[in-house]
Write a protein that holds these residues in place. Sequence first.
Motif, mmCIF file in Angstrom:
data_model
loop_
_atom_site.group_PDB
_atom_site.id
_atom_site.type_symbol
_atom_site.label_atom_id
_atom_site.label_comp_id
_atom_site.label_asym_id
_atom_site.label_seq_id
_atom_site.Cartn_x
_atom_site.Cartn_y
_atom_site.Cartn_z
ATOM 1 N N ALA A 127 -6.659 -0.796 5.703
ATOM 2 C CA ALA A 127 -7.510 -1.146 4.565
ATOM 3 C C ALA A 127 -8.533 -0.048 4.295
ATOM 4 N N ILE A 128 -9.118 0.493 5.369
ATOM 5 C CA ILE A 128 -10.079 1.592 5.200
ATOM 6 C C ILE A 128 -9.392 2.819 4.617
ATOM 7 N N SER B 138 0.833 -1.208 0.000
ATOM 8 C CA SER B 138 0.000 0.000 0.000
ATOM 9 C C SER B 138 0.864 1.254 0.000
ATOM 10 N N SER C 78 -6.681 2.939 2.751
ATOM 11 C CA SER C 78 -6.307 2.719 1.355
ATOM 12 C C SER C 78 -7.511 2.885 0.432
ATOM 13 N N ALA C 79 -8.677 2.388 0.861
ATOM 14 C CA ALA C 79 -9.887 2.535 0.045
ATOM 15 C C ALA C 79 -10.315 3.994 -0.061
ATOM 16 N N SER D 191 -5.045 -3.004 -2.829
ATOM 17 C CA SER D 191 -4.306 -3.004 -1.565
ATOM 18 C C SER D 191 -5.250 -3.112 -0.373
ATOM 19 N N SER D 192 -6.397 -2.448 -0.455
ATOM 20 C CA SER D 192 -7.373 -2.506 0.635
ATOM 21 C C SER D 192 -7.887 -3.930 0.836
#
Length: 579
Positions: free
Chosen positions: A112-113, A51, A115-116, A168-169
Amino acid sequence: MSEPTVEEKCKPTSQQDLCIPRKKAPKDPCCSSLKIFIVALSFAYFSKTLSGTYMKSAITQIERRFDLSSSVVGLIDGSFEMGNLLFLAVVSHFGARLHRPRLIGMGCFLMAIGSALTGLPHFFMRYEYDTVIQGLLNKTVSISPCHLTITPQDARWVGAWWLGFFVSSAILVLAGVPFWFLPRSLPRQGEEGNENFNVDQGNKEQFVLPNTHSVKLANIAKGFLPSLKRLLCTPAYFLLLCGIVLKFSSFIGLLTFKAKYMEQQFGQSASRANFLIGVLILPVVAVGIFLGGLLMKRYKLSVVAGAQLSFITSFTAFLLLLFHFSTKCDNLPVAGLTVSYNGTPEISHDEHSLMSQCNQDCSCSTSEWDPVCSDSGITYMSPCLAGCTTFTGKGKNTVFHNCSCVLTPSPVEGSRSVSLGQCPRGPRCTRSFTSYMAVTVLSSFINSLGTTPGYMITIRCITTELKSLALGIQTLVMRTLGGIPAPVYFGALIDSTCLKWRVKRCGGRGACRMYDSNMYRVIFLSLTTCLSGCSYFFIIAVIVLLRKQFKKEEVKALQQTASKQNETKLQSPEMCHPD
């Protein structure tokens, strides 16, 4: 006949001995908690690195997509480090005493959040760019970027930069799942086969009273400031921290704008620059880190030897990077910016230099950027500024004719034509780029050999109870003083070399269309080498300090051994000698 002693009564007979089952050594299970944790942690670190590095590769695309300067993009890139500041020091101190696997899993989901969210703005804004071709056609006819008129080498080209953030997320979400099913404490090496270990740990966790837990956290919090004071008062650690901050600042600035440097200096597209970095440099770095750790284990290097190895490899790579000053490409000849309209080399930031006698009657806008290339090798900012009056073809095959500003050996009717796009760079620039990549790969490999020995310095020169805090503070300081400001001031200095800015419809300044490549090279490489070079003064001081420290410890060890031998001789009985 004497009665048997108690020991003889308790001693089993040979027949009984055969009946007693012997305890076998516990086998190492193929899927123990410890192995699952190591595999999950490795995958989580891979996901986090994926990421972060993808953000670096998408810098140029984000800059063009939202019309941002390099300094603003550097600030956006540094915001990743700002988020770490909220939790890093606290997690480093409390993480060793709380449920570490679940903390790691929670961190994966948060990343993850994030990256999104980074890729989400793509769906809220429509990318539009100005082109002269649209003005030449009917206003009702729209040109699709896939059919228009630009190539990946164009300063307006934007790819699917957002797609990698969603990938990535998804990977980060998968990486965080296993940590929620791992126990709070993991068995030590050799205890993996103990089936009651996890059960005992679970029972212990169930009977911890809430008040006791809060008191324990309060005691941990009280010890934070004294531990931090002890840590920062360790001379070797403090000097190492100063050197790491300078080295990390140089590394972050280089990594953030390396692909952009390859684009502007050597005329590479963003996709090709990132592809070469991923295919050539990253595998070499991975192999170098592995071999560095293998050297530490094979030769059982001490802290001083590891520090010396890290210094030698890093300084050798630093000397190799100095060759980058000689690998260069000249400025692209652009009329009114890097050369005059008669072909004389000159650098100009003045908008009036874009106008000449050959195009003064064309009513051209100096804010347009739709470059065209002539047979003489000179690029013009737009067909209008080239003095063109007619065109044939459509899309990328459009050719403009009767261009009054185009220089030709013999001005024959119909020979003054230009085609869409910037002029390509010559074969000399291609050879320079090959040399640049060769030096980069070699220096990256040599530098990575000292990564593991350098990391072990922090581990070994700090007492056991402070190691977790030492690594956390080191990461915190690196990212606070290096990871956040470095992309900003690197970007600001890069912006100072811009020759042509895009003018937004509202009149503001957008993304840079063209840089002075010579000045870009000097500023970018000088800043990188200065920061990296200054770090070696602190690293040398650390090596000298460690030498003195371990010499004292060796002397004390020898003195203790000698005193023990003397005590043994004094306590032993004297030998009787005959008269």
